[in-house]
Scaffold this motif. Structure first.
Motif, PDB file in Angstrom:
ATOM      1  N   LEU A 479       0.825  -1.211   0.000  1.00  0.00           N
ATOM      2  CA  LEU A 479       0.000   0.000   0.000  1.00  0.00           C
ATOM      3  C   LEU A 479       0.864   1.267   0.000  1.00  0.00           C
ATOM      4  O   LEU A 479       0.404   2.328  -0.438  1.00  0.00           O
ATOM      5  CB  LEU A 479      -0.935   0.000   1.218  1.00  0.00           C
ATOM      6  N   ALA A 480       2.086   1.154   0.482  1.00  0.00           N
ATOM      7  CA  ALA A 480       2.988   2.311   0.425  1.00  0.00           C
ATOM      8  C   ALA A 480       3.320   2.650  -1.029  1.00  0.00           C
ATOM      9  O   ALA A 480       3.483   3.814  -1.399  1.00  0.00           O
ATOM     10  CB  ALA A 480       4.260   2.032   1.222  1.00  0.00           C
ATOM     11  N   LEU A 512      -7.126   0.006   7.451  1.00  0.00           N
ATOM     12  CA  LEU A 512      -8.506   0.475   7.441  1.00  0.00           C
ATOM     13  C   LEU A 512      -9.314  -0.474   6.579  1.00  0.00           C
ATOM     14  O   LEU A 512      -9.019  -0.661   5.391  1.00  0.00           O
ATOM     15  CB  LEU A 512      -8.592   1.897   6.876  1.00  0.00           C
ATOM     16  N   ARG A 513     -10.325  -1.137   7.163  1.00  0.00           N
ATOM     17  CA  ARG A 513     -11.166  -2.049   6.398  1.00  0.00           C
ATOM     18  C   ARG A 513     -12.286  -1.260   5.729  1.00  0.00           C
ATOM     19  O   ARG A 513     -13.077  -0.595   6.394  1.00  0.00           O
ATOM     20  CB  ARG A 513     -11.756  -3.123   7.300  1.00  0.00           C
ATOM     21  N   LEU A 514     -12.351  -1.348   4.409  1.00  0.00           N
ATOM     22  CA  LEU A 514     -13.405  -0.665   3.655  1.00  0.00           C
ATOM     23  C   LEU A 514     -14.611  -1.570   3.460  1.00  0.00           C
ATOM     24  O   LEU A 514     -15.749  -1.092   3.399  1.00  0.00           O
ATOM     25  CB  LEU A 514     -12.866  -0.235   2.285  1.00  0.00           C
ATOM     26  N   VAL A 519      -8.999  -3.712   2.152  1.00  0.00           N
ATOM     27  CA  VAL A 519      -8.307  -2.902   3.150  1.00  0.00           C
ATOM     28  C   VAL A 519      -7.534  -1.775   2.470  1.00  0.00           C
ATOM     29  O   VAL A 519      -7.212  -1.850   1.287  1.00  0.00           O
ATOM     30  CB  VAL A 519      -7.333  -3.754   3.989  1.00  0.00           C
ATOM     31  N   ALA A 520      -7.249  -0.739   3.258  1.00  0.00           N
ATOM     32  CA  ALA A 520      -6.453   0.388   2.774  1.00  0.00           C
ATOM     33  C   ALA A 520      -5.593   0.884   3.923  1.00  0.00           C
ATOM     34  O   ALA A 520      -5.656   0.374   5.047  1.00  0.00           O
ATOM     35  CB  ALA A 520      -7.371   1.496   2.266  1.00  0.00           C
ATOM     36  N   ARG A 521      -4.774   1.889   3.616  1.00  0.00           N
ATOM     37  CA  ARG A 521      -3.957   2.487   4.673  1.00  0.00           C
ATOM     38  C   ARG A 521      -4.852   3.256   5.638  1.00  0.00           C
ATOM     39  O   ARG A 521      -5.947   3.712   5.264  1.00  0.00           O
ATOM     40  CB  ARG A 521      -2.925   3.424   4.066  1.00  0.00           C
ATOM     41  N   PRO A 522      -4.424   3.444   6.872  1.00  0.00           N
ATOM     42  CA  PRO A 522      -5.240   4.176   7.834  1.00  0.00           C
ATOM     43  C   PRO A 522      -5.558   5.596   7.387  1.00  0.00           C
ATOM     44  O   PRO A 522      -6.588   6.153   7.782  1.00  0.00           O
ATOM     45  CB  PRO A 522      -4.381   4.162   9.103  1.00  0.00           C
ATOM     46  N   GLU A 526      -8.320  10.616   4.161  1.00  0.00           N
ATOM     47  CA  GLU A 526      -7.746  11.938   3.927  1.00  0.00           C
ATOM     48  C   GLU A 526      -7.058  12.009   2.557  1.00  0.00           C
ATOM     49  O   GLU A 526      -7.205  12.989   1.799  1.00  0.00           O
ATOM     50  CB  GLU A 526      -6.749  12.293   5.033  1.00  0.00           C
ATOM     51  N   ALA A 527      -6.310  10.953   2.220  1.00  0.00           N
ATOM     52  CA  ALA A 527      -5.587  10.951   0.932  1.00  0.00           C
ATOM     53  C   ALA A 527      -6.552  10.963  -0.251  1.00  0.00           C
ATOM     54  O   ALA A 527      -6.365  11.680  -1.245  1.00  0.00           O
ATOM     55  CB  ALA A 527      -4.676   9.732   0.868  1.00  0.00           C
ATOM     56  N   ALA A 528      -7.620  10.164  -0.156  1.00  0.00           N
ATOM     57  CA  ALA A 528      -8.598  10.099  -1.232  1.00  0.00           C
ATOM     58  C   ALA A 528      -9.331  11.436  -1.381  1.00  0.00           C
ATOM     59  O   ALA A 528      -9.582  11.897  -2.507  1.00  0.00           O
ATOM     60  CB  ALA A 528      -9.589   8.972  -0.969  1.00  0.00           C
ATOM     61  N   THR A 529      -9.683  12.042  -0.266  1.00  0.00           N
ATOM     62  CA  THR A 529     -10.391  13.325  -0.323  1.00  0.00           C
ATOM     63  C   THR A 529      -9.534  14.377  -1.038  1.00  0.00           C
ATOM     64  O   THR A 529     -10.036  15.165  -1.848  1.00  0.00           O
ATOM     65  CB  THR A 529     -10.758  13.793   1.097  1.00  0.00           C
TER      66      THR A 529
END
Length: 583
Positions: A479-480, A512-514, A519-522, A526-529
Motif C-alpha cells: 500500500l505504500a 482500514l477495512r473498507l 483494506v487500505a492504509r489508515p 484523507e488521501a482520497a479526499t
C-alpha cells in the motif's frame, strides 16, 4: 394513640381497675367473668386529656404466660398492677422478669384495693423491685376502685406518661403481629394486633409472613370505629380479603411485601443472664410469636439461636427466651445479626463473637462484598461503616481489588486470544462476581475502556501476534507503493489474513477495512479526499476510480465511506462532489 399492657396481677382486681378507667369490659369470655381470672387477651381504651390510651389486658396466671407475652411483646409501656391487700405475688415476679427481658422502659405502678389495706408498704416494695429493671423508677399511684380514690391521680399520671413515650415512625414498613384471628359473618376474616410502626390503609396489599401469601386490606377498625387509615401506635382490627381464618394463628404477621426477610437463625446479645446459664432448648418470644429454639453460646453474653420456624426479624429487635419447663424467663435478647454466617471451623464461634462486638452491619457487607442498601434495610441496618456506591454498600477495598482483577482478566483474555477485540463485559462481571454497576465503577479505576460490550486496554494500540505482524507489514509495503491498490481476497488468504486477523490489524490502527476483504492504509480517507477534490465536479465512480488508480472493488466502498463521513455528497444521479472543496 398510646398502647399499654396491664400486667402484674392475677385476680379480678386488675380487670376491675381497667374497667373503672375505661368504662369497658376487658374480659371477653364468660369463663373469665365467672372465675374472676383473665385467660385471654382483652382490649379496651379510654380518653385522657384528649389523648387515647388503649390497654391490652394480659393474663396473670403462670399457666397463661405465653398469652401474656403475646400481648406484651409488641407494646412499649405497661400499667403494672399490684393489690394492697395481697402484695407482691409470684406472678408479679414472672411478669416483671418478662418486661425487663423485653426491655420495656415506660410504665406506671398502680397499687389497687387501697381501701382494704395500707398501700404504702406495697408501693415501696413494688417500686424498689421495678427500679432494678429496665423500667427504672416509675410514677406510682394508690387507687381504690370502690371509693374512687386515686383514679384522678392515675389519669393525670397516664397523661404525663403519654408525653414521655417515643414518637412512632408512621412511615416505616408494616409488621403487624397477629394476636387474634376470627371470622365475622358478612365480613370474612379479621385479625387484631398492635401496630407499632407504619401505617395501614384500606386497599393495601400485605403479605402473610409465614407463607408470603398476598392479601388485601378490605377494612380497618381502631377503637371500635371504622377508618380508611390507621397510623402507629394503635390497636387495630384488619378485615382481610384473600385469606381464610384457618390460614392464620397467633404469632403470624402481616407485612409490607418485599421489605422483610424471614430468618431461622440469628445472633443475639443476652440481657440478664450469661450464655453458660441457659439451657440449650428454650422458647423465643418475639412480638406475639413464640418459637422453640436451640441455643449455641458464642461468648459470655452472645449466643446463636436456631429457630424451629422462621420469623420476620430485623437487627435491633428485642425479645426474650423463656424456659417453659422451669416457668422462668432467664434472659432478654437483642438481635445483632439476623443473617449470620455458618460456623464450620474450629474457633469460628469465638471469631464470630469478636466480629459481633464491632459493627455487625459492616461485617455483613465484608462477608458478602457488596450488598444492596434495600437488603440491609430489610435486615434492620439503617447505618453501617461501609463505602456506599449508588444503591450498594461495598466492603472497604473491594473496588480497588476488583480493578486489579479486571486488569488481570483482560490481560489473560488477550494472552489466550491475541486477536480478540477484548473481554466481554458480561464475562468480566461473572469473573468479578459483582453487580454490573459496580463492575463499571471498578473498570473506571483502571486504564481499561468499555465499548460495544467489550473491555480492553486504553491508549496504546494492542500488539499483534508475530505471524499477523509479518503479514500486515507486507500489506503495508504494497500500500505504500500503491495506496489504493488493495490486495484481493486470494492475496490476503495467502498471507494468512482472514477476517479476525484484519479486524485485529484495524483495532491496532495499522489498516482500514473498507469492506469484507478490502483494506487500505489508515490515512486512506484523507488521501482520497485530497485527490478527489482536484477533479472536475460532479464526478462519477469511474472518474474517481481512475484518479485514485484503483479498481471498482475498492472505489465503491471507499466512496461510500467518504459519503458516510461527510467528505463527499452523492447526487441522485450517482455523481459526487467533495464537500467544502470550493469554499
Amino acid at each position: 394513640m398510646h398502647v399499654l399492657a396491664t400486667a402484674g396481677h392475677v385476680d379480678h382486681g386488675k380487670s376491675t381497675l381497667v374497667r373503672a378507667l375505661t368504662g369497658m369490659e376487658p374480659d371477653r369470655l364468660a369463663e373469665e367473668r365467672r372465675r374472676g381470672l383473665t385467660v385471654e387477651l382483652g382490649f379496651v381504651w379510654t380518653q385522657v386529656r384528649e389523648r387515647t390510651f388503649a390497654f391490652v389486658d394480659v393474663p396473670g396466671h403462670r399457666r397463661f404466660v405465653p398469652t401474656m407475652l403475646a400481648g406484651t411483646g409488641p407494646v412499649a409501656a405497661v400499667l403494672f398492677v399490684v393489690a394492697a391487700d395481697e402484695g407482691w405475688q409470684a406472678q408479679s415476679t414472672e411478669h416483671l422478669a418478662a418486661l425487663d427481658a423485653l426491655g420495656v422502659r415506660h410504665g406506671l405502678l398502680v397499687v389497687t384495693k387501697a381501701d382494704r389495706a395500707d398501700p404504702g408498704p406495697v408501693l415501696a416494695d413494688a417500686g424498689e423491685r421495678l427500679a432494678l429493671t429496665s423500667l427504672g423508677r416509675v410514677s406510682a399511684v394508690a387507687v381504690s376502685v370502690r371509693s374512687g380514690r386515686g383514679l384522678a391521680a392515675l389519669r393525670a399520671e397516664l397523661a404525663a406518661l403519654g408525653d414521655r413515650l417515643p414518637v412512632p415512625d408512621t412511615g416505616a414498613d408494616v409488621r403487624l403481629w397477629i394476636d387474634r384471628a376470627f371470622s365475622v359473618r358478612g365480613a370474612g376474616t379479621v385479625v387484631t394486633g398492635t401496630l407499632g410502626a407504619g401505617t395501614l390503609r384500606v386497599g393495601d396489599e400485605l403479605a402473610l409472613g409465614r407463607s408470603g401469601r398476598r392479601c388485601v386490606v378490605r377494612g380497618l377498625e381502631s377503637l371500635g370505629r371504622p377508618s380508611a387509615a390507621v397510623a402507629a401506635v394503635a390497636r387495630v382490627a384488619v378485615n382481610l380479603r384473600g385469606l381464610d381464618r384457618h390460614d392464620l394463628s397467633r404469632g403470624d404477621t402481616l407485612l409490607t411485601p418485599g421489605r422483610w426477610r424471614h430468618i431461622d437463625e440469628l445472633d443475639v446479645r443476652l440481657r440478664g443472664a450469661k450464655a453458660g446459664e441457659l439451657h440449650r432448648e428454650l422458647v423465643l418470644h418475639l412480638g406475639a410469636a413464640a418459637v422453640a429454639c436451640r441455643v449455641r453460646p458464642l461468648a459470655t453474653d452472645v449466643v446463636r439461636l436456631s429457630l424451629s420456624r422462621a420469623l420476620p426479624v430485623r437487627a435491633g429487635d428485642r425479645g426474650l427466651v423463656r424456659d417453659p419447663g422451669e416457668h422462668r424467663v432467664p434472659a432478654g435478647v437483642d438481635v445483632l445479626d439476623p443473617s449470620p454466617p455458618a460456623l464450620r471451623r474450629r474457633g469460628a464461634a469465638r471469631a464470630r463473637a469478636v466480629e459481633l462486638a464491632g459493627d455487625p452491619a459492616a461485617a455483613f457487607v465484608r462477608r458478602h462484598g457488596a450488598v444492596a442498601l434495600d437488603e440491609l434495610r430489610a435486615l434492620g441496618w439503617q447505618s453501617h461503616a461501609s463505602e456506599r456506591v449508588g444503591r450498594w454498600a461495598v466492603a472497604d477495598g473491594l473496588l480497588d481489588e476488583a480493578a486489579t482483577r479486571a486488569r488481570e482478566a483482560v490481560a489473560r483474555a488477550h494472552a489466550r486470544d491475541p486477536l480478540s477485540p477484548g473481554l466481554a463485559l458480561e464475562e468480566l462481571r461473572r469473573e468479578l462476581d459483582l453487580p454490573g454497576e459496580l463492575v463499571a465503577v471498578a473498570v473506571g479505576r483502571t486504564d481499561l475502556v468499555v465499548g460495544d460490550g467489550l473491555v480492553r486496554p486504553a491508549g496504546a494500540a494492542p500488539s499483534l501476534p508475530a505471524p499477523v505482524e509479518r503479514a500486515v507489514r507486507e500489506v503495508e509495503r504494497r500500500l505504500a507503493r500503491e495506496p489504493f491498490a488493495a490486495p484481493d481476497a486470494h492475496d490476503l488468504a495467502g498471507l494468512g489474513l482472514g477476517p479476525r486477523q484484519l479486524a485485529a490489524a484495524e483495532r491496532a490502527g495499522r489498516l482500514l477495512r473498507l469492506a469484507d476483504g478490502v483494506v487500505a492504509r489508515p490515512d486512506a480517507v484523507e488521501a482520497a479526499t485530497a485527490i478527489l477534490s482536484r477533479l472536475p465536479e460532479p464526478f462519477t465512480v469511474s472518474e474517481a476510480r481512475r484518479a485514485l488508480g484503483t479498481t471498482r472493488r475498492v472505489a465503491v466502498p471507499l466512496l461510500e465511506l467518504l459519503d458516510a463521513q461527510g467528505h463527499t455528497r452523492r447526487d441522485t444521479d450517482g455523481r459526487r462532489t467533495v464537500r467544502g472543496a470550493h469554499t
